[in-house]
Design an enzyme around this catalytic site. Sequence first.
Site, PDB file in Angstrom:
ATOM      1  N   HIS A 147      -3.302   4.292   4.907  1.00 52.77           N
ATOM      2  CA  HIS A 147      -4.492   3.419   4.938  1.00 52.77           C
ATOM      3  C   HIS A 147      -5.714   4.145   4.384  1.00 52.77           C
ATOM      4  CE1 HIS A 147      -7.533   0.639   6.378  1.00 52.77           C
ATOM      5  NE2 HIS A 147      -8.112   1.640   7.004  1.00 52.77           N
TER       6      HIS A 147
ATOM      7  N   ARG B  78       0.860  -1.180   0.000  1.00 53.21           N
ATOM      8  CA  ARG B  78       0.000   0.000   0.000  1.00 53.21           C
ATOM      9  C   ARG B  78       0.896   1.229   0.000  1.00 53.21           C
ATOM     10  NH1 ARG B  78      -1.455   2.325   4.636  1.00 53.21           N
ATOM     11  NH2 ARG B  78      -1.568   0.439   5.891  1.00 53.21           N
TER      12      ARG B  78
ATOM     13  N   TYR C 275       4.045   4.950  11.715  1.00 46.73           N
ATOM     14  CA  TYR C 275       4.239   3.506  11.888  1.00 46.73           C
ATOM     15  C   TYR C 275       5.062   2.834  10.802  1.00 46.73           C
ATOM     16  CZ  TYR C 275       0.124   3.295   8.753  1.00 46.73           C
ATOM     17  OH  TYR C 275      -0.756   3.445   7.709  1.00 46.73           O
TER      18      TYR C 275
END
Length: 329
Positions: free
Chosen positions: A246, A242, A255
């Site tokens: 998100h 990805r 993160y």
Amino acid sequence: MNVTLPEETLMEMYWFMLLSRRLDERAWALHRQGKIAFHISAIGHEGAQIAAAYAIRRGYDWIAPYYRDLTLMLALGYTPREFMLSLMGKKGDPSSGGRQMPSHWSLKRANVISHSAPVATQTSHAAGIGLAIKLRGEDKVVITTVGEGSTSQGEWYEGVNWAAVHKLPVVFIVVNNLYAISVRQEQQMAVANVADKALGLGLPGISADGMDFLAMYQVMKEAVERARRGEGPTLVEAKVYRITPHSSDDDDRSYRPRAEVEQFKQRDPLLIARQHLEKQGLLTPQKIEEFEQRAREMVEDAVRFGESAPYPDPEEAAHPVYAEEVHHV
């Protein structure tokens, strides 16, 4: 790799990947302009999705999708205008009439069923459709997609187990982009590959390079043909990355390191597809510009169409969720 596809088909596949990417990028811009409330991106997933779309009989087989399946939906006939109606919560949105979150697809004319916000629920829906296909003696197939984080949900196991027990014509696609929102794969499963989970459930599990549309197509084609022959379900793990956060409400810098993102951009599925077609002499600089121009025009047309479309009336909020009258005999 043993994949032979007509030149026209390869170019179509690239076109849908490109159109999906340009729509996706425009959605991010609309969000930053305050014109839409939310966007969940498919950038980095295009290769896996276009492979799934071309491995089935579109308009004949069934699809239980998840929210990142923009490329898959476009290949199934979902239009850029319909995408913008969904993003902007407008009345003409074919998925919910503007009442559901964007990218919660359904498209009756393409046999795409609506899915719920709770992840993995479409797994049970797919197993149920597979059972209906088998009971009716049809040669149809159902494909369903989830992210790798959804395979930690009980409903995912229930659906896959049921399909394996009854040898249902289902292909369970798990799009593994390494992160369940902000949780890395190794923090939510003890196996190296999602496909490894198939061993305990009694069905074949195959990992594919989801960044390479042809590698993914080969795996999907074999899984779909197996299901159509009545030999049961297959778990296909599409390994992707990805590239974007998100969602539009997520800051992925908290993160994952930037170096990792930049590393995976070198394997961008759109770039891999373009290089493949250039190598075959199919995609020339002139053709690339033609595609880009066509995509820009379609995206801008869709934005104008969406902005001018009406919102649903407040009275439509509960329609057709609840029956207007209930008769007791």
